[in-house]
Design a protein around this motif. Structure first.
Motif, short mmCIF file in Angstrom:
data_model
loop_
_atom_site.label_atom_id
_atom_site.label_comp_id
_atom_site.label_asym_id
_atom_site.label_seq_id
_atom_site.Cartn_x
_atom_site.Cartn_y
_atom_site.Cartn_z
N CYS A 108 -5.97 -68.38 34.68
CA CYS A 108 -7.40 -68.35 34.98
C CYS A 108 -7.73 -69.46 35.97
O CYS A 108 -7.29 -70.59 35.79
CB CYS A 108 -8.20 -68.53 33.69
SG CYS A 108 -9.97 -68.69 33.96
N CYS A 111 -10.12 -72.19 33.63
CA CYS A 111 -9.58 -73.00 32.54
C CYS A 111 -8.09 -73.26 32.66
O CYS A 111 -7.55 -74.14 31.99
CB CYS A 111 -9.89 -72.38 31.18
SG CYS A 111 -8.99 -70.84 30.83
N ARG A 113 -5.52 -71.38 31.75
CA ARG A 113 -4.67 -70.77 30.73
C ARG A 113 -4.13 -69.43 31.22
O ARG A 113 -4.69 -68.80 32.11
CB ARG A 113 -5.45 -70.56 29.45
CG ARG A 113 -5.78 -71.86 28.76
CD ARG A 113 -6.50 -71.57 27.48
NE ARG A 113 -6.60 -72.74 26.65
CZ ARG A 113 -7.25 -72.78 25.52
NH1 ARG A 113 -7.87 -71.69 25.07
NH2 ARG A 113 -7.30 -73.88 24.81
N VAL A 115 -3.53 -65.59 31.42
CA VAL A 115 -4.44 -64.47 31.16
C VAL A 115 -3.70 -63.15 31.32
O VAL A 115 -2.64 -63.06 31.92
CB VAL A 115 -5.65 -64.49 32.13
CG1 VAL A 115 -6.51 -65.70 31.89
CG2 VAL A 115 -5.21 -64.41 33.56
N CYS A 122 -11.07 -63.65 31.71
CA CYS A 122 -10.22 -64.58 30.93
C CYS A 122 -10.62 -64.47 29.47
O CYS A 122 -11.79 -64.65 29.12
CB CYS A 122 -10.40 -66.01 31.44
SG CYS A 122 -9.52 -67.23 30.45
N GLN A 123 -9.66 -64.21 28.61
CA GLN A 123 -9.95 -64.09 27.19
C GLN A 123 -10.20 -65.44 26.53
O GLN A 123 -10.63 -65.51 25.39
CB GLN A 123 -8.84 -63.34 26.45
CG GLN A 123 -7.50 -64.04 26.42
CD GLN A 123 -6.58 -63.64 27.56
OE1 GLN A 123 -7.02 -63.23 28.62
NE2 GLN A 123 -5.29 -63.77 27.35
N TRP A 124 -9.99 -66.54 27.25
CA TRP A 124 -10.19 -67.87 26.69
C TRP A 124 -11.57 -68.43 27.03
O TRP A 124 -12.25 -68.99 26.19
CB TRP A 124 -9.12 -68.83 27.20
CG TRP A 124 -7.75 -68.36 26.88
CD1 TRP A 124 -6.86 -67.79 27.74
CD2 TRP A 124 -7.10 -68.37 25.61
NE1 TRP A 124 -5.72 -67.45 27.09
CE2 TRP A 124 -5.83 -67.80 25.77
CE3 TRP A 124 -7.48 -68.80 24.35
CZ2 TRP A 124 -4.93 -67.66 24.73
CZ3 TRP A 124 -6.58 -68.65 23.31
CH2 TRP A 124 -5.33 -68.09 23.50
N CYS A 125 -11.99 -68.30 28.29
CA CYS A 125 -13.28 -68.89 28.70
C CYS A 125 -14.26 -67.84 29.20
O CYS A 125 -15.34 -68.20 29.65
CB CYS A 125 -13.05 -69.97 29.76
SG CYS A 125 -12.52 -69.32 31.35
#
Length: 135
Positions: A108, A111, A113, A115, A122-125
């Protein structure tokens, strides 16, 4: 970048109020346990035993906290303050750090991380990519 700084300030304030809470919010579990343990140990060493075993009603909690702080030694106050300040600064610095990139796949841009590029975000942010990549 502003979101990261705001998050870092919020995490720092949480860790100032209860050492280890800020580290737990950013999922730094070992650091959170370290600061919680350090705070509990410091309180157990410096706060008088009579204050820890007293049965205090909820409406008299603030007055009891003032009595405890007045009866505590100066070294106890300094020790607890140092633990709180250390936990706050550690949480703030940890929240500002970007995760280390050890992945081989796409990351990403926000962030950093790893993806899944076919998702389109992005599944994180939850940062949305311009258009989903096809693999």
């Amino acid at each position: 970048m502003l979101g990261t700084r705001v998050r870092a300030v919020v995490v720092g304030i949480c860790s100032l109020l209860l050492p280890g809470l800020g580290q737990a919010l950013i999922r730094r579990w070992v650091r959170a346990l370290f600061f919680v343990g350090l705070f509990i140990t410091t309180v157990a060493v410096f706060v008088p035993e009579s204050a820890l075993t007293a049965d205090v009603p909820l409406d008299g909690l603030f007055a009891h906290a003032q009595d405890v702080s007045q009866n505590m030694s100066d070294w106890g106050t300094i020790a607890i303050t140092v633990v709180q300040f250390g936990a706050m600064m550690d949480a703030y610095v940890q929240a500002l750090q970007r995760p280390t990139q050890t992945t081989e796949g796409p990351t990403c841009p926000r962030c950093g991380r790893e993806v899944e590029p076919t998702h389109g975000f992005c599944q994180w942010c939850t940062y949305e990519f311009e258009e989903p990549a096809d693999n």
